[in-house]
Scaffold this motif. Structure first.
Motif, PDB file in Angstrom:
ATOM      1  N   GLU A   1       0.827  -1.209   0.000  1.00 26.62           N
ATOM      2  CA  GLU A   1       0.000   0.000   0.000  1.00 26.62           C
ATOM      3  C   GLU A   1       0.862   1.260   0.000  1.00 26.62           C
ATOM      4  OE1 GLU A   1      -3.682  -2.167   2.336  1.00 26.62           O
ATOM      5  OE2 GLU A   1      -2.398  -0.776   3.432  1.00 26.62           O
ATOM      6  N   LEU A   2       1.952   1.238   0.757  1.00 25.11           N
ATOM      7  CA  LEU A   2       2.856   2.393   0.762  1.00 25.11           C
ATOM      8  C   LEU A   2       3.486   2.572  -0.622  1.00 25.11           C
ATOM      9  CD1 LEU A   2       4.546   1.888   4.233  1.00 25.11           C
ATOM     10  CD2 LEU A   2       3.134   3.845   3.557  1.00 25.11           C
ATOM     11  N   ASP A   3       3.885   1.472  -1.247  1.00 24.05           N
ATOM     12  CA  ASP A   3       4.462   1.549  -2.593  1.00 24.05           C
ATOM     13  C   ASP A   3       3.446   2.119  -3.580  1.00 24.05           C
ATOM     14  OD1 ASP A   3       6.853   0.501  -1.705  1.00 24.05           O
ATOM     15  OD2 ASP A   3       6.439  -1.536  -2.409  1.00 24.05           O
ATOM     16  N   GLU A   4       2.205   1.671  -3.461  1.00 24.40           N
ATOM     17  CA  GLU A   4       1.149   2.149  -4.357  1.00 24.40           C
ATOM     18  C   GLU A   4       0.923   3.643  -4.177  1.00 24.40           C
ATOM     19  OE1 GLU A   4      -3.569   1.428  -4.668  1.00 24.40           O
ATOM     20  OE2 GLU A   4      -2.341  -0.404  -4.577  1.00 24.40           O
ATOM     21  N   GLN A   5       0.878   4.105  -2.933  1.00 25.25           N
ATOM     22  CA  GLN A   5       0.707   5.535  -2.654  1.00 25.25           C
ATOM     23  C   GLN A   5       1.876   6.332  -3.233  1.00 25.25           C
ATOM     24  OE1 GLN A   5      -1.525   7.487  -0.659  1.00 25.25           O
ATOM     25  NE2 GLN A   5      -2.960   5.787  -0.683  1.00 25.25           N
TER      26      GLN A   5
ATOM     27  N   ARG B   1       1.244  10.943   6.136  1.00 24.24           N
ATOM     28  CA  ARG B   1       0.622  10.056   5.136  1.00 24.24           C
ATOM     29  C   ARG B   1       1.137   8.628   5.318  1.00 24.24           C
ATOM     30  NH1 ARG B   1      -3.688  10.549   4.374  1.00 24.24           N
ATOM     31  NH2 ARG B   1      -3.602   8.595   3.308  1.00 24.24           N
ATOM     32  N   VAL B   2       2.409   8.482   5.653  1.00 23.94           N
ATOM     33  CA  VAL B   2       2.949   7.136   5.905  1.00 23.94           C
ATOM     34  C   VAL B   2       2.160   6.471   7.027  1.00 23.94           C
ATOM     35  CG1 VAL B   2       4.948   5.840   6.784  1.00 23.94           C
ATOM     36  CG2 VAL B   2       5.282   7.607   5.037  1.00 23.94           C
TER      37      VAL B   2
ATOM     38  N   LEU C   1      -0.448   3.237   6.850  1.00 24.93           N
ATOM     39  CA  LEU C   1      -0.223   2.030   7.653  1.00 24.93           C
ATOM     40  C   LEU C   1      -1.422   1.711   8.539  1.00 24.93           C
ATOM     41  CD1 LEU C   1       3.463   2.352   8.907  1.00 24.93           C
ATOM     42  CD2 LEU C   1       2.555   0.659   7.320  1.00 24.93           C
ATOM     43  N   ILE C   2      -1.892   2.710   9.253  1.00 29.73           N
ATOM     44  CA  ILE C   2      -2.987   2.489  10.207  1.00 29.73           C
ATOM     45  C   ILE C   2      -4.282   2.138   9.479  1.00 29.73           C
ATOM     46  CG2 ILE C   2      -4.434   3.585  11.964  1.00 29.73           C
ATOM     47  CD1 ILE C   2      -1.866   5.121  12.848  1.00 29.73           C
TER      48      ILE C   2
END
Length: 196
Positions: free
Chosen positions: A73-77, A88-89, A93-94
């Motif tokens: 999800e972080l990579d996608e963002q 935003r990180v 995550l949350i």
């Protein structure tokens, strides 16, 4: 006897992890027995134990899957533009954690890790991976934003990362205990509270 392909082994392992995740989500970690996972999966005990030595190994596999989903999800963002801000990180995550069926069990696991040294070791291993994931994202942002942080981006990220991660248990505990907790407001506030 035909050889079992690596793809078949991976699919079977995933099937067992999914069954364990459903059991942990329904009963919690402590009340889930290997017999529950065996029954939920529809596989034999031998098939389960051929992949996992016990419940703790299953927990580590489930936690690993959850962590990989968050990294994805972080990579996608990140793929949509500039490095993610610290807020935003953490919001990413949350938000991902709260959507996991396994999410409400995490608070139980933390409590168990406080009194069980084996569980503590497993939780520490997962936490180390989460910390490194967050640290790398913070370094990326701090490097792209010179002058926004105090000192070297690597040192700053190492120093600030554990503080930012404190937002995760804050969210998870309030979500489980506070009747009036507003999850959406919490997530919206993260980018306001942390550097942006």
């Amino acid at each position: 006897m035909p050889k079992v392909t690596e793809a078949h082994r991976a699919a079977r392992r995933d099937e067992i992890i999914e069954a364990a995740l459903r059991c942990f989500a329904a009963k919690g970690y402590q009340r889930t027995a290997m017999a529950d996972v065996i029954e939920e999966s529809g596989l034999s005990a031998g098939a389960i134990y051929g992949y996992f030595a016990g419940k703790q190994e299953l927990f580590a596999a489930v936690a690993g899957r959850v962590l990989e989903a968050r990294r994805g999800e972080l990579d996608e963002q990140r793929a949509h533009g500039e490095p993610l801000t610290p807020g935003r990180v953490m919001a990413t995550l949350i938000d991902g954690m709260r959507r996991e069926p396994f999410g409400h069990v995490i608070v139980q696991l933390w409590a168990e890790a406080a009194v069980d040294s084996e569980m503590r070791g497993l939780v520490q291993a997962v936490l180390a991976r989460v910390r490194e994931t967050v640290r790398l994202r913070l370094v990326e942002w701090a490097s792209a934003e010179p002058g926004r942080v105090d000192g070297d981006p690597e040192e700053w990220a190492t120093r600030v990362g554990p503080v930012l991660l404190g937002a995760v248990p804050g969210f998870m505990i309030q979500r489980e205990i506070a009747a009036d907790f507003d999850e959406e407001a919490y997530l919206r506030a993260l980018p306001e509270v942390f550097p942006h």
